[in-house]
Scaffold this active site. Sequence first.
Site, mmCIF file in Angstrom:
data_model
loop_
_atom_site.group_PDB
_atom_site.id
_atom_site.type_symbol
_atom_site.label_atom_id
_atom_site.label_comp_id
_atom_site.label_asym_id
_atom_site.label_seq_id
_atom_site.Cartn_x
_atom_site.Cartn_y
_atom_site.Cartn_z
ATOM 1 N N GLY A 29 -11.889 5.244 5.958
ATOM 2 C CA GLY A 29 -10.709 4.851 5.181
ATOM 3 C C GLY A 29 -10.664 3.360 4.938
ATOM 4 O O GLY A 29 -11.532 2.599 5.392
ATOM 5 N N THR A 31 -8.498 1.169 6.065
ATOM 6 C CA THR A 31 -8.223 0.378 7.277
ATOM 7 C C THR A 31 -9.501 0.270 8.117
ATOM 8 O O THR A 31 -9.808 -0.794 8.678
ATOM 9 C CB THR A 31 -7.073 1.010 8.097
ATOM 10 O OG1 THR A 31 -6.036 1.406 7.201
ATOM 11 C CG2 THR A 31 -6.509 0.038 9.110
ATOM 12 N N LYS A 94 -4.140 13.096 9.009
ATOM 13 C CA LYS A 94 -5.303 12.371 8.531
ATOM 14 C C LYS A 94 -5.973 13.196 7.423
ATOM 15 O O LYS A 94 -5.621 14.342 7.216
ATOM 16 C CB LYS A 94 -6.300 12.140 9.682
ATOM 17 C CG LYS A 94 -5.745 11.187 10.724
ATOM 18 C CD LYS A 94 -6.695 10.888 11.857
ATOM 19 C CE LYS A 94 -8.090 10.541 11.472
ATOM 20 N NZ LYS A 94 -8.198 9.442 10.487
ATOM 21 N N GLU A 103 -13.870 13.645 11.294
ATOM 22 C CA GLU A 103 -13.038 12.793 12.165
ATOM 23 C C GLU A 103 -12.581 13.577 13.392
ATOM 24 O O GLU A 103 -12.567 13.060 14.511
ATOM 25 C CB GLU A 103 -11.826 12.281 11.386
ATOM 26 C CG GLU A 103 -12.216 11.282 10.314
ATOM 27 C CD GLU A 103 -11.067 10.827 9.431
ATOM 28 O OE1 GLU A 103 -11.203 9.753 8.824
ATOM 29 O OE2 GLU A 103 -10.050 11.530 9.335
HETATM 30 O O1 LIG Z 1 -9.921 10.986 5.440
HETATM 31 C C1 LIG Z 1 -9.551 9.846 5.681
HETATM 32 C C2 LIG Z 1 -8.976 9.391 6.940
HETATM 33 O O2 LIG Z 1 -8.281 10.337 7.659
HETATM 34 C C3 LIG Z 1 -8.266 8.050 6.901
HETATM 35 O O3 LIG Z 1 -8.344 7.554 8.197
HETATM 36 C C4 LIG Z 1 -6.835 8.102 6.465
HETATM 37 O O4 LIG Z 1 -6.750 8.731 5.203
HETATM 38 C C5 LIG Z 1 -6.214 6.705 6.385
HETATM 39 O O5 LIG Z 1 -6.856 5.974 5.411
HETATM 40 P P1 LIG Z 1 -6.425 4.513 4.987
HETATM 41 O O6 LIG Z 1 -6.793 3.628 6.122
HETATM 42 O O7 LIG Z 1 -7.225 4.246 3.746
HETATM 43 O O8 LIG Z 1 -4.960 4.546 4.719
#
Ligand SMILES: O=C[C@H](O)[C@H](O)[C@H](O)COP(=O)(O)O
Length: 217
Positions: A29, A31, A94, A103
Amino acid sequence: MDALTLKKMVAKAALQYVQPGTVLGVGTGSTVDCFIDALADSGIQLKGAVSSSIRSEKKLREIGVSIVDMNDVESLSVYVDGADEVDPANCLIKGGGGANTREKIVADISEKFVCIADQSKLVQVLGAFPLPVEVLPMACNAIARKLEALGGQVKPREGFTTDNGNIILDVAGLRITDPVSLEKEINHWPGVVTNGLFAIRKADVVLIATAEGIKTR
Ligand SMILES: O=C[C@H](O)[C@H](O)[C@H](O)COP(=O)(O)O
């Protein structure tokens, strides 16, 4: 403070959990992208990383971290990953990036799951963010009907295929007051690979970036 600044802040804070010379679990993601950048800047040397997506694998390789096949490790001491929603008990939604299955697999063999999020991800009850459910293509409509029977509005994620070759159904309109039961129920339906609830194996530590600094929960 803008969203990117908060993500960078929390990504940097997660470095305190990284043990040099070990194999680290790394999620997916925007982050986590900031976390991989922070790892590169830190100069911390790892033995390698088990990654939860092709996207993160590529980024880790670019900064010189070797990718370890999960079949070659029994456990990981630390797993760092983001979340779409975090409730007061550290249960998560998630899969906004579609990586929830890998994950969940990596989190499951990790002793400590460190979740990195900004304050916009905090909720009292999970479900405002549509719940991602990875399904085998042939089961798409059957599973969509079951999710609708739970009260959700289901949308197949258009033009998206997971790293495992499957479809994501995004389920809006659920108010998830018992995430453990819902996670188990959906995962029992044949054709579901995994859903995006992380309640059975929730985060051990949540680092939250706020305008006032990092909060740890
Ligand atoms: O499939 C993606 C993951 O679960 C990510 O960790 C989640 O969507 C958070 O993503 P971001 O850091 O882009 O908000």
